[in-house]
Design an enzyme around this catalytic site. Sequence first.
Site, PDB file in Angstrom:
ATOM      1  N   ASP A  40       0.824  -1.214   0.000  1.00 57.22           N
ATOM      2  CA  ASP A  40       0.000   0.000   0.000  1.00 57.22           C
ATOM      3  C   ASP A  40       0.857   1.262   0.000  1.00 57.22           C
ATOM      4  OD1 ASP A  40      -1.946  -1.820   0.237  1.00 57.22           O
ATOM      5  OD2 ASP A  40      -2.737  -1.120   2.179  1.00 57.22           O
ATOM      6  N   SER A  41       1.992   1.193   0.720  1.00 58.39           N
ATOM      7  CA  SER A  41       2.831   2.396   0.860  1.00 58.39           C
ATOM      8  C   SER A  41       3.343   2.852  -0.508  1.00 58.39           C
ATOM      9  CB  SER A  41       3.994   2.116   1.795  1.00 58.39           C
ATOM     10  OG  SER A  41       4.727   1.018   1.287  1.00 58.39           O
ATOM     11  N   GLU A  42       3.597   1.891  -1.402  1.00 62.78           N
ATOM     12  CA  GLU A  42       4.093   2.242  -2.735  1.00 62.78           C
ATOM     13  C   GLU A  42       2.981   2.957  -3.518  1.00 62.78           C
ATOM     14  OE1 GLU A  42       6.816   2.375  -4.048  1.00 62.78           O
ATOM     15  OE2 GLU A  42       6.626   2.229  -6.229  1.00 62.78           O
ATOM     16  N   TYR A  43       1.783   2.433  -3.424  1.00 57.85           N
ATOM     17  CA  TYR A  43       0.635   3.057  -4.090  1.00 57.85           C
ATOM     18  C   TYR A  43       0.470   4.480  -3.575  1.00 57.85           C
ATOM     19  CZ  TYR A  43      -4.092   3.781  -5.872  1.00 57.85           C
ATOM     20  OH  TYR A  43      -5.188   4.285  -6.524  1.00 57.85           O
ATOM     21  N   ASP A  44       0.510   4.633  -2.258  1.00 52.32           N
ATOM     22  CA  ASP A  44       0.307   5.954  -1.649  1.00 52.32           C
ATOM     23  C   ASP A  44       1.389   6.941  -2.088  1.00 52.32           C
ATOM     24  OD1 ASP A  44      -1.842   4.858  -0.421  1.00 52.32           O
ATOM     25  OD2 ASP A  44      -0.849   4.561   1.523  1.00 52.32           O
ATOM     26  N   SER A  89     -36.891  -5.862 -13.457  1.00 52.98           N
ATOM     27  CA  SER A  89     -36.579  -6.695 -12.292  1.00 52.98           C
ATOM     28  C   SER A  89     -36.788  -8.156 -12.685  1.00 52.98           C
ATOM     29  CB  SER A  89     -37.430  -6.296 -11.100  1.00 52.98           C
ATOM     30  OG  SER A  89     -38.779  -6.418 -11.457  1.00 52.98           O
ATOM     31  N   GLU A 119     -25.700 -17.164 -11.381  1.00 46.37           N
ATOM     32  CA  GLU A 119     -24.883 -16.153 -10.703  1.00 46.37           C
ATOM     33  C   GLU A 119     -25.424 -15.931  -9.311  1.00 46.37           C
ATOM     34  OE1 GLU A 119     -25.197 -12.572 -12.991  1.00 46.37           O
ATOM     35  OE2 GLU A 119     -24.504 -13.587 -14.794  1.00 46.37           O
ATOM     36  N   LYS A 121     -26.961 -13.742  -6.489  1.00 46.92           N
ATOM     37  CA  LYS A 121     -27.801 -12.541  -6.503  1.00 46.92           C
ATOM     38  C   LYS A 121     -27.332 -11.652  -5.357  1.00 46.92           C
ATOM     39  CE  LYS A 121     -32.569 -10.979  -6.822  1.00 46.92           C
ATOM     40  NZ  LYS A 121     -32.608 -10.016  -5.725  1.00 46.92           N
ATOM     41  N   ASP A 123     -26.971  -8.750  -2.791  1.00 50.63           N
ATOM     42  CA  ASP A 123     -27.997  -7.953  -2.123  1.00 50.63           C
ATOM     43  C   ASP A 123     -27.475  -6.533  -1.889  1.00 50.63           C
ATOM     44  OD1 ASP A 123     -30.364  -7.390  -0.985  1.00 50.63           O
ATOM     45  OD2 ASP A 123     -29.992  -8.441   0.895  1.00 50.63           O
ATOM     46  N   ARG A 142     -31.405   2.522 -10.190  1.00 47.76           N
ATOM     47  CA  ARG A 142     -32.456   1.922 -10.995  1.00 47.76           C
ATOM     48  C   ARG A 142     -33.712   2.789 -11.003  1.00 47.76           C
ATOM     49  NH1 ARG A 142     -36.755  -1.425  -9.827  1.00 47.76           N
ATOM     50  NH2 ARG A 142     -37.297  -2.842 -11.508  1.00 47.76           N
ATOM     51  N   TYR A 228     -22.868  -7.267 -13.819  1.00 48.00           N
ATOM     52  CA  TYR A 228     -23.469  -8.523 -14.285  1.00 48.00           C
ATOM     53  C   TYR A 228     -24.139  -8.428 -15.651  1.00 48.00           C
ATOM     54  CZ  TYR A 228     -27.517  -6.377 -11.965  1.00 48.00           C
ATOM     55  OH  TYR A 228     -28.479  -5.516 -11.563  1.00 48.00           O
ATOM     56  N   LYS A 316     -34.955 -17.195  -4.703  1.00 43.75           N
ATOM     57  CA  LYS A 316     -34.761 -16.500  -3.418  1.00 43.75           C
ATOM     58  C   LYS A 316     -34.515 -17.505  -2.306  1.00 43.75           C
ATOM     59  CE  LYS A 316     -35.621 -12.048  -4.288  1.00 43.75           C
ATOM     60  NZ  LYS A 316     -36.696 -11.283  -3.726  1.00 43.75           N
ATOM     61  N   CYS A 410     -39.517  -6.906  40.093  1.00 48.77           N
ATOM     62  CA  CYS A 410     -38.839  -6.135  39.045  1.00 48.77           C
ATOM     63  C   CYS A 410     -37.320  -6.199  39.225  1.00 48.77           C
ATOM     64  CB  CYS A 410     -39.308  -4.676  39.083  1.00 48.77           C
ATOM     65  SG  CYS A 410     -38.375  -3.615  37.960  1.00 48.77           S
ATOM     66  N   CYS A 413     -36.235  -2.320  40.138  1.00 45.52           N
ATOM     67  CA  CYS A 413     -36.641  -1.588  41.344  1.00 45.52           C
ATOM     68  C   CYS A 413     -37.141  -2.491  42.458  1.00 45.52           C
ATOM     69  CB  CYS A 413     -37.686  -0.530  40.997  1.00 45.52           C
ATOM     70  SG  CYS A 413     -39.305  -1.239  40.640  1.00 45.52           S
ATOM     71  N   CYS A 428     -43.971  -4.222  35.617  1.00 43.53           N
ATOM     72  CA  CYS A 428     -43.648  -3.513  36.841  1.00 43.53           C
ATOM     73  C   CYS A 428     -44.555  -2.287  36.819  1.00 43.53           C
ATOM     74  CB  CYS A 428     -42.175  -3.096  36.823  1.00 43.53           C
ATOM     75  SG  CYS A 428     -41.790  -1.866  38.070  1.00 43.53           S
ATOM     76  N   CYS A 433     -40.160   3.525  38.862  1.00 46.03           N
ATOM     77  CA  CYS A 433     -39.130   2.531  38.530  1.00 46.03           C
ATOM     78  C   CYS A 433     -38.082   3.185  37.621  1.00 46.03           C
ATOM     79  CB  CYS A 433     -39.767   1.335  37.818  1.00 46.03           C
ATOM     80  SG  CYS A 433     -38.556   0.208  37.125  1.00 46.03           S
TER      81      CYS A 433
HETATM   82  S1  IVH Z   1     -29.748  -9.591 -13.626  1.00 48.94           S
HETATM   83  C1  IVH Z   1     -33.332  -7.920 -16.241  1.00 48.94           C
HETATM   84  N1  IVH Z   1     -27.922 -10.505 -12.017  1.00 48.94           N
HETATM   85  O1  IVH Z   1     -31.564  -8.327  -8.405  1.00 48.94           O
HETATM   86  C2  IVH Z   1     -32.872  -7.981 -14.841  1.00 48.94           C
HETATM   87  N2  IVH Z   1     -29.561  -9.029 -11.127  1.00 48.94           N
HETATM   88  O2  IVH Z   1     -34.826  -8.094  -9.577  1.00 48.94           O
HETATM   89  C3  IVH Z   1     -31.401  -8.042 -14.803  1.00 48.94           C
HETATM   90  N3  IVH Z   1     -29.231  -8.495  -8.763  1.00 48.94           N
HETATM   91  O3  IVH Z   1     -32.389  -5.206  -8.566  1.00 48.94           O
HETATM   92  C4  IVH Z   1     -30.922  -8.332 -13.457  1.00 48.94           C
HETATM   93  N4  IVH Z   1     -27.439  -9.712  -8.466  1.00 48.94           N
HETATM   94  O4  IVH Z   1     -29.920  -5.429  -9.198  1.00 48.94           O
HETATM   95  C5  IVH Z   1     -29.020  -9.729 -12.141  1.00 48.94           C
HETATM   96  N5  IVH Z   1     -26.209 -11.362 -10.731  1.00 48.94           N
HETATM   97  C6  IVH Z   1     -27.299 -10.596 -10.849  1.00 48.94           C
HETATM   98  C7  IVH Z   1     -27.816  -9.855  -9.755  1.00 48.94           C
HETATM   99  C8  IVH Z   1     -28.957  -9.093  -9.937  1.00 48.94           C
HETATM  100  C9  IVH Z   1     -28.301  -8.881  -7.891  1.00 48.94           C
HETATM  101  C10 IVH Z   1     -30.375  -7.596  -8.451  1.00 48.94           C
HETATM  102  C11 IVH Z   1     -30.648  -6.566  -9.487  1.00 48.94           C
HETATM  103  C12 IVH Z   1     -32.136  -6.284  -9.400  1.00 48.94           C
HETATM  104  C13 IVH Z   1     -32.666  -7.526  -8.752  1.00 48.94           C
HETATM  105  C14 IVH Z   1     -33.495  -8.311  -9.733  1.00 48.94           C
END
Ligand code: IVH
Length: 674
Positions: A40-44, A89, A119, A121, A123, A142, A228, A316, A410, A413, A428, A433
Amino acid sequence: MKGLENMDLQNAEARVKELHNLLNQYGYEYYVLDKPSVPDSEYDRLLKELMELENEHPQLKTADSPTQRVGGEILDMFEKVEHQTPMLSLGNAFNEEDLRSFDRRVRQTAGENLSYVCELKIDGLAVALKYEDGLFIQGATRGDGTIGEDITVNLRTIRSIPLRLSEPVSIEVRGEAFMPGRSFEALNKGKEERGEEPFANPRNAAAGSLRQLDPRIAASRNLDIFLYGISNTGDTGVESHSAGLDYLETLGFKTNKERRKCASIEEVIEYVSSWTEKRPNLDYDIDGIVIKVDSLALQEELGATAKSPRWAIAYKFPAEEVVTTLRDIELSVGRTGVVTPTALLEPVRVAGTTVQRASLHNEDLIREKDIKIGDKVVVKKAGDIIPEVVNVLAEQRTGEEREFIMPTHCPECGSELVRLEGEVALRCINPKCPAQIREGLIHFVSRNAMNIDGLGEKVVSQLFAKELIKDVADLYKLTHEALIGMERMGEKSVNNLVQAIEASKQNSLEKLLFGLGIRHVGAKAAKTLAQHFSSMDNLMAASEDDLTAINEIGGKMAGAIVAFFEQEEAKELIRELKESGVNMEYKGPKPVAAEDSDSFFAGKTIVLTGKLSILSRNEAKEKIEALGGNVSGSVSKKTDLLIAGEDAGSKLAKAQDLGIDIWNEEQLVEELNN
Ligand code: IVH
């Protein structure tokens, strides 16, 4: 001289270029590949050299310079951005059968020759990043899928987002910004130490950070991103989703390496179940698995509904459950005197945070679940937020476990506890109290009440223990001198606190009313009362009949209000607060009586559910109420309309069952603007 200066500039230019290349390379290795090649020190050191050169020759400072991650400016608001291709979505799958029927639907179009990409998902928060000639020019949320917010200044602070790509292409890419577990824990630890409310989970923390108008805040939050997808693969030459992800990597983007190409739905199911187990080991939260058809030609053929593509689905996960040991049961006395047992757990990570406590609610629940001290218990987070003991692993008992015995007195108290008729809770009922008084103070300063920043639970408890505050009126008598002697309170925090206390005097009446903690008066009732009576004096003069004449106020609440203000202590308290300059008037908009409003919402009962992205929950609620609508928290036969945001769950299902009208957020906004 001129010649020398030119020479100097030319040398500087060459060195700046060299430094850009080195720093981009090292940054890429560190943040994208997670494989640093220099300390890191080199980067800095190199970054410092570049900053100095840019200061000497400001004309060499470019937008894609590694020094330009955080701009100085603080925005007034985020501009709106229209997405050229909508950000859709995904449909959901909750079990194997859902996945198989997705596969059957796809196969009707695809036939036999089909592969999927699975893939994780992530969060976090969906974002779109736009590059022109290889340069990062805009990043957006979005929003409602069509219109998002321009959060470029905040996204620039994410080190794994390249400011310049390896090729000068113009492209829009999409991905999920998130907060890694380690950053989240550190952020919340700091917040708790400063007496601030911690974030409930990494997703809220990431979204909160990216929605700040001051980019320095986002910069301090160590956010990260996985890309993605490509919005429009038109002239990229890629023919499959997996090739698109590989292409994103060659451009310098960070993608998630855990993806897998699957030749059958069996393989998909195997991937899904392996991640159900491996999920806790990740340093970021995932809430499911996304399954996508790999061939782009086939994706196009399958197309999309208005909401989501037919070529992908999100599996999910069920709420994550973990096993830990219940070390002890602690009792706490709340502001209303209710004694609540809380499980003290061996700290364990669940759904992104470390859990060490879970409310057990009451003695009946402990008996029902047969919970003993020392038991191995299964823990989950209800609604992914509130820790809960699901059940006991009785077969793992060693004989060392102890029965929990609810006390008769209690714990704070010592007065005898009572069980009021029709209640499961033990209470109580000693009004003096100390625990009840302390909890009442904590409630008074909390967000929905007087909202005094910097006065968290710890500080209030300290002030109370030192007898600097005995009741809420004492808060307004606190001096700088008294506060500066407190633990972990420096000059700056004390000044901020004094200011926050002062500012709270200007709150509108409903905040004070809610803060007083009158029985049965929640935040919503407090607002109704404040709107109706306009001032504390009017409310104090109201009879039970005056109160029950208001639609939302029932007999029980009316009785409690009158009884509260009949107490000499309450009258004295209000007098003291008034003397300190605390506002006693309602300052918000007057309610619109349903009959005076010609709005669509007038007189209707509306429920909001799921994640809203254009409006905040509060904004939506205020707008609906200002038009004479009534916002309720639960779906029933009386509900006229449900507004379903993203990831809406059980309320949506219930509304569907009851045949209630359902709108998305866009429709709501449109009608509000009508
Ligand atoms: S593909 C056409 N891939 O999940 C939809 N979404 O309802 C394309 N999310 O808010 C989404 N990981 O942001 C896709 N590997 C992944 C994801 C991903 C998280 C989220 C996305 C969206 C929700 C899907």
